[in-house]
Design a protein around this motif. Structure first.
Motif, PDB file in Angstrom:
ATOM      1  N   SER A  39     -20.158  11.279  37.730  1.00  0.00           N
ATOM      2  CA  SER A  39     -20.281  12.437  36.850  1.00  0.00           C
ATOM      3  C   SER A  39     -19.191  12.446  35.780  1.00  0.00           C
ATOM      4  O   SER A  39     -18.004  12.361  36.088  1.00  0.00           O
ATOM      5  CB  SER A  39     -20.201  13.717  37.682  1.00  0.00           C
ATOM      6  N   GLY A  40     -19.622  12.515  34.532  1.00  0.00           N
ATOM      7  CA  GLY A  40     -18.677  12.617  33.435  1.00  0.00           C
ATOM      8  C   GLY A  40     -17.958  11.329  33.066  1.00  0.00           C
ATOM      9  O   GLY A  40     -17.006  11.366  32.289  1.00  0.00           O
ATOM     10  N   ARG A  41     -18.414  10.217  33.614  1.00  0.00           N
ATOM     11  CA  ARG A  41     -17.758   8.936  33.352  1.00  0.00           C
ATOM     12  C   ARG A  41     -18.721   7.951  32.703  1.00  0.00           C
ATOM     13  O   ARG A  41     -19.908   8.211  32.551  1.00  0.00           O
ATOM     14  CB  ARG A  41     -17.212   8.336  34.655  1.00  0.00           C
ATOM     15  N   GLY A  42     -18.195   6.798  32.316  1.00  0.00           N
ATOM     16  CA  GLY A  42     -19.045   5.748  31.774  1.00  0.00           C
ATOM     17  C   GLY A  42     -19.824   5.038  32.871  1.00  0.00           C
ATOM     18  O   GLY A  42     -19.606   5.265  34.056  1.00  0.00           O
ATOM     19  N   LEU A  43     -20.751   4.193  32.449  1.00  0.00           N
ATOM     20  CA  LEU A  43     -21.548   3.447  33.418  1.00  0.00           C
ATOM     21  C   LEU A  43     -20.787   2.216  33.883  1.00  0.00           C
ATOM     22  O   LEU A  43     -20.025   1.610  33.129  1.00  0.00           O
ATOM     23  CB  LEU A  43     -22.873   3.016  32.805  1.00  0.00           C
TER      24      LEU A  43
ATOM     25  N   SER B  29     -12.698 -11.229  22.608  1.00  0.00           N
ATOM     26  CA  SER B  29     -12.790 -11.382  21.164  1.00  0.00           C
ATOM     27  C   SER B  29     -14.256 -11.505  20.761  1.00  0.00           C
ATOM     28  O   SER B  29     -15.089 -11.973  21.534  1.00  0.00           O
ATOM     29  CB  SER B  29     -12.040 -12.639  20.714  1.00  0.00           C
ATOM     30  N   ASN B  30     -14.524 -11.079  19.537  1.00  0.00           N
ATOM     31  CA  ASN B  30     -15.881 -11.168  18.992  1.00  0.00           C
ATOM     32  C   ASN B  30     -16.945 -10.556  19.898  1.00  0.00           C
ATOM     33  O   ASN B  30     -17.999 -11.156  20.105  1.00  0.00           O
ATOM     34  CB  ASN B  30     -16.259 -12.633  18.717  1.00  0.00           C
ATOM     35  N   PRO B  31     -16.697  -9.381  20.442  1.00  0.00           N
ATOM     36  CA  PRO B  31     -17.721  -8.804  21.321  1.00  0.00           C
ATOM     37  C   PRO B  31     -18.875  -8.215  20.519  1.00  0.00           C
ATOM     38  O   PRO B  31     -18.731  -7.883  19.342  1.00  0.00           O
ATOM     39  CB  PRO B  31     -16.964  -7.697  22.044  1.00  0.00           C
ATOM     40  N   ASN B  32     -20.006  -8.072  21.181  1.00  0.00           N
ATOM     41  CA  ASN B  32     -21.064  -7.210  20.656  1.00  0.00           C
ATOM     42  C   ASN B  32     -20.710  -5.784  21.094  1.00  0.00           C
ATOM     43  O   ASN B  32     -20.308  -5.566  22.245  1.00  0.00           O
ATOM     44  CB  ASN B  32     -22.427  -7.597  21.224  1.00  0.00           C
ATOM     45  N   LEU B  33     -20.849  -4.847  20.184  1.00  0.00           N
ATOM     46  CA  LEU B  33     -20.461  -3.469  20.475  1.00  0.00           C
ATOM     47  C   LEU B  33     -21.639  -2.523  20.304  1.00  0.00           C
ATOM     48  O   LEU B  33     -22.505  -2.749  19.440  1.00  0.00           O
ATOM     49  CB  LEU B  33     -19.308  -3.045  19.556  1.00  0.00           C
ATOM     50  N   TYR B  34     -21.655  -1.487  21.120  1.00  0.00           N
ATOM     51  CA  TYR B  34     -22.783  -0.566  21.149  1.00  0.00           C
ATOM     52  C   TYR B  34     -22.291   0.882  21.199  1.00  0.00           C
ATOM     53  O   TYR B  34     -21.275   1.183  21.835  1.00  0.00           O
ATOM     54  CB  TYR B  34     -23.655  -0.814  22.402  1.00  0.00           C
ATOM     55  N   TYR B  89     -21.165  10.615  24.342  1.00  0.00           N
ATOM     56  CA  TYR B  89     -21.233   9.389  23.556  1.00  0.00           C
ATOM     57  C   TYR B  89     -20.465   8.281  24.267  1.00  0.00           C
ATOM     58  O   TYR B  89     -19.293   8.435  24.604  1.00  0.00           O
ATOM     59  CB  TYR B  89     -20.654   9.633  22.154  1.00  0.00           C
ATOM     60  N   LEU B  90     -21.145   7.181  24.447  1.00  0.00           N
ATOM     61  CA  LEU B  90     -20.579   6.061  25.191  1.00  0.00           C
ATOM     62  C   LEU B  90     -20.528   4.815  24.333  1.00  0.00           C
ATOM     63  O   LEU B  90     -21.511   4.451  23.683  1.00  0.00           O
ATOM     64  CB  LEU B  90     -21.415   5.780  26.439  1.00  0.00           C
ATOM     65  N   CYS B  91     -19.391   4.156  24.351  1.00  0.00           N
ATOM     66  CA  CYS B  91     -19.211   2.884  23.683  1.00  0.00           C
ATOM     67  C   CYS B  91     -19.299   1.785  24.743  1.00  0.00           C
ATOM     68  O   CYS B  91     -18.808   1.964  25.866  1.00  0.00           O
ATOM     69  CB  CYS B  91     -17.867   2.851  22.981  1.00  0.00           C
ATOM     70  N   ALA B  92     -19.920   0.678  24.393  1.00  0.00           N
ATOM     71  CA  ALA B  92     -20.054  -0.423  25.346  1.00  0.00           C
ATOM     72  C   ALA B  92     -19.873  -1.749  24.623  1.00  0.00           C
ATOM     73  O   ALA B  92     -20.094  -1.850  23.415  1.00  0.00           O
ATOM     74  CB  ALA B  92     -21.421  -0.373  26.028  1.00  0.00           C
ATOM     75  N   PRO B 105     -23.976  -8.277  31.410  1.00  0.00           N
ATOM     76  CA  PRO B 105     -23.671  -6.878  31.732  1.00  0.00           C
ATOM     77  C   PRO B 105     -22.855  -6.228  30.629  1.00  0.00           C
ATOM     78  O   PRO B 105     -22.023  -6.871  29.987  1.00  0.00           O
ATOM     79  CB  PRO B 105     -22.841  -6.994  33.015  1.00  0.00           C
ATOM     80  N   LEU B 106     -23.120  -4.959  30.418  1.00  0.00           N
ATOM     81  CA  LEU B 106     -22.340  -4.181  29.472  1.00  0.00           C
ATOM     82  C   LEU B 106     -21.156  -3.544  30.187  1.00  0.00           C
ATOM     83  O   LEU B 106     -21.255  -3.128  31.337  1.00  0.00           O
ATOM     84  CB  LEU B 106     -23.188  -3.075  28.841  1.00  0.00           C
ATOM     85  N   HIS B 107     -20.032  -3.474  29.448  1.00  0.00           N
ATOM     86  CA  HIS B 107     -18.863  -2.754  29.938  1.00  0.00           C
ATOM     87  C   HIS B 107     -18.762  -1.477  29.115  1.00  0.00           C
ATOM     88  O   HIS B 107     -18.794  -1.532  27.884  1.00  0.00           O
ATOM     89  CB  HIS B 107     -17.606  -3.599  29.769  1.00  0.00           C
ATOM     90  N   PHE B 108     -18.655  -0.353  29.785  1.00  0.00           N
ATOM     91  CA  PHE B 108     -18.651   0.945  29.120  1.00  0.00           C
ATOM     92  C   PHE B 108     -17.267   1.572  29.125  1.00  0.00           C
ATOM     93  O   PHE B 108     -16.481   1.386  30.059  1.00  0.00           O
ATOM     94  CB  PHE B 108     -19.610   1.914  29.824  1.00  0.00           C
ATOM     95  N   GLY B 109     -16.999   2.351  28.060  1.00  0.00           N
ATOM     96  CA  GLY B 109     -15.858   3.241  28.073  1.00  0.00           C
ATOM     97  C   GLY B 109     -16.188   4.493  28.863  1.00  0.00           C
ATOM     98  O   GLY B 109     -17.306   4.640  29.376  1.00  0.00           O
ATOM     99  N   ASN B 110     -15.218   5.405  28.937  1.00  0.00           N
ATOM    100  CA  ASN B 110     -15.431   6.621  29.715  1.00  0.00           C
ATOM    101  C   ASN B 110     -16.044   7.761  28.917  1.00  0.00           C
ATOM    102  O   ASN B 110     -16.197   8.854  29.429  1.00  0.00           O
ATOM    103  CB  ASN B 110     -14.120   7.077  30.357  1.00  0.00           C
ATOM    104  N   GLY B 111     -16.365   7.484  27.681  1.00  0.00           N
ATOM    105  CA  GLY B 111     -17.180   8.428  26.919  1.00  0.00           C
ATOM    106  C   GLY B 111     -16.419   9.558  26.258  1.00  0.00           C
ATOM    107  O   GLY B 111     -15.274   9.865  26.605  1.00  0.00           O
TER     108      GLY B 111
END
Lengths: 108, 117
Positions: A39-43, B29-34, B89-92, B105-111
């Protein structure tokens, strides 16, 4: 787009029980991925299964893929309260499309 | 492994105000970003992706724009926020060259949770 759709939308179980979540998709895939979101975090990425694989394991996680039925399942064995989270499947050839997720609640 | 930083964690903005959300990546380096957006109780909607500096692809026409001024920096902006821009909003990121036949696999921030009032 190749959107996965998870079922059920919500699942409530007791600690120690197994949890099974399903994912259906519409078109052919190269691979299918499962993610977890607290909850409230990234995937967080859990597991990737390729289209030529039928089953994959990672710890207490077991993922199956049936390309003929365009479906996948995620099984969490011996669930723990800490497994409480939303679980998403994702597919795509160039960009990933996520379903709406299954919200899992594991009660102590 | 990659680490993704997003800030701020929460934001409350009035309708009509501008927006700037920043995402920076470490460890690759040179990641794809979403950029993805998640409405309450719903799945993730892909907004923008970038395969390199200055290269932005938009998935959904909307009130938002994205820019990639540096290799590991991805910015989401709006000139005038709408109520419908509220969401998580999530960045990956994923390794460069991963798009195509086999997705990585995508790595996500905490939004960033954005509330437009």
């Amino acid at each position: 787009s190749q959107q996965g759709e998870e079922d059920p939308q919500a699942l409530s179980i007791q600690e120690g029980e197994n949890a099974t979540m399903n994912c259906s998709y519409k078109t052919s895939i190269n691979n299918l991925q499962w993610y977890r979101q607290n909850s409230g975090r990234g995937l967080v990425h859990l597991i990737l299964i390729r289209s030529n694989e039928r089953e994959k394991h990672s710890g207490r996680l077991r993922v199956t893929l049936d390309t003929s039925k365009k479906s996948s399942s995620l099984l969490i064995t011996a669930s723990r309260a800490a497994d409480t989270a939303s679980y998403f499947c994702a597919t795509g050839h160039s960009t990933l499309t996520f379903g709406k997720g299954t919200m899992l609640l594991v009660s102590p | 492994s990659q680490t993704i930083h997003q800030w701020p964690a929460t934001l409350v903005q009035p309708v009509g105000s501008p927006l700037s959300l920043e995402c920076t990546v470490e460890g690759t380096s040179n990641p794809n970003l979403y950029w993805y957006r998640q409405a309450a109780g719903r799945g993730l909607q892909l907004l923008f992706y970038s395969v390199g500096i200055g290269q932005i692809s938009s998935e959904v026409p909307q009130n938002l724009s994205a820019s990639r001024p540096q290799d590991r920096q991805f910015i989401l902006s709006s000139k005038k926020l709408l109520l419908s821009d509220s969401g998580f909003y999530l960045c990956a990121c994923e390794p460069r060259g991963a798009r195509g036949f086999y997705n990585s696999p995508l790595h996500f921030g905490n939004g960033t949770r954005l509330t437009v009032t």
